[in-house]
Scaffold this active site. Structure first.
Site, PDB file in Angstrom:
ATOM      1  N   GLY A 137      45.140  32.387  34.730  1.00 10.74           N
ATOM      2  CA  GLY A 137      43.888  32.239  33.972  1.00 10.74           C
ATOM      3  C   GLY A 137      42.763  31.664  34.817  1.00 10.74           C
ATOM      4  O   GLY A 137      41.612  32.112  34.736  1.00 10.74           O
ATOM      5  N   CYS A 138      43.094  30.699  35.633  1.00 12.37           N
ATOM      6  CA  CYS A 138      42.076  30.049  36.468  1.00 12.37           C
ATOM      7  C   CYS A 138      41.543  31.004  37.531  1.00 12.37           C
ATOM      8  O   CYS A 138      40.362  30.976  37.871  1.00 12.37           O
ATOM      9  CB  CYS A 138      42.649  28.787  37.107  1.00 12.37           C
ATOM     10  N   THR A 139      42.407  31.872  38.032  1.00 17.11           N
ATOM     11  CA  THR A 139      41.973  32.868  39.016  1.00 17.11           C
ATOM     12  C   THR A 139      41.040  33.877  38.363  1.00 17.11           C
ATOM     13  O   THR A 139      39.986  34.205  38.923  1.00 17.11           O
ATOM     14  CB  THR A 139      43.197  33.565  39.644  1.00 17.11           C
ATOM     15  N   ALA A 172      37.677  32.093  37.847  1.00 19.20           N
ATOM     16  CA  ALA A 172      36.967  31.892  39.122  1.00 19.20           C
ATOM     17  C   ALA A 172      36.417  33.211  39.659  1.00 19.20           C
ATOM     18  O   ALA A 172      35.279  33.273  40.136  1.00 19.20           O
ATOM     19  CB  ALA A 172      37.898  31.245  40.146  1.00 19.20           C
TER      20      ALA A 172
END
Length: 152
Positions: free
Chosen positions: A43-45, A48
């Site tokens: 999710g963070c990738t 970002a």
């Protein structure tokens, strides 16, 4: 708890660019702080990379920082792997995250846990929070929502 309309909490954090970044350094400019749980996780990738893909337009309107508990070495690796054009800030003790309501109890797989709450604030040139997403539900589409708000 939304911070909209309130003075943004001060911060001073180490950045992936080797500099220390403080809110006061950006007086008169719009600042976006997006808080995320961990470098190089799915999710963070997606989030970002979404900010990366919208960065040229975002940068015309605001200064963008990603904030997590990860250290500088982890941030630099994450930036290198995904060619992120913005600075990531390290908040190892979550003090800034707590001040912005981005750390605390959340549900993970239906169980309450303490951790980073994916959220974003837009701080106006006067140092007040103009928009606060207290919980980001869809990491991959959120960067477009932030851009839509800025272009609003």
């Amino acid at each position: 708890m939304s911070l909209e309309g309130r003075k943004a909490p001060d911060f001073s954090l180490a950045g992936s660019d080797g500099k220390t970044h403080a809110l006061k350094d950006y007086k008169g400019r719009t600042v976006i702080l997006y808080f995320y749980p961990k470098d190089d996780t799915p999710g963070c990738t997606k989030e970002a990379c979404g900010f990366r893909d919208h960065f040229k337009t975002l940068a015309k309107h605001a200064v963008l920082f990603g904030v997590s508990k990860d250290g500088i070495a982890s941030h630099q690796k994450f930036i290198g792997k995904y060619k992120l054009p913005f600075t990531l800030l390290s908040d190892p003790d979550a003090a800034v995250m707590k001040a912005y309501g981005a750390f605390g109890e959340k549900l993970m797989y239906g169980k309450p846990v303490q951790g980073t709450i994916r959220s974003t604030v837009v701080i106006g040139p006067d140092g007040k929070v103009v928009k606060h997403w207290t919980t980001v539900k869809k990491a991959e589409t959120h960067p477009a929502d932030v851009l839509d708000f800025l272009l609003g």
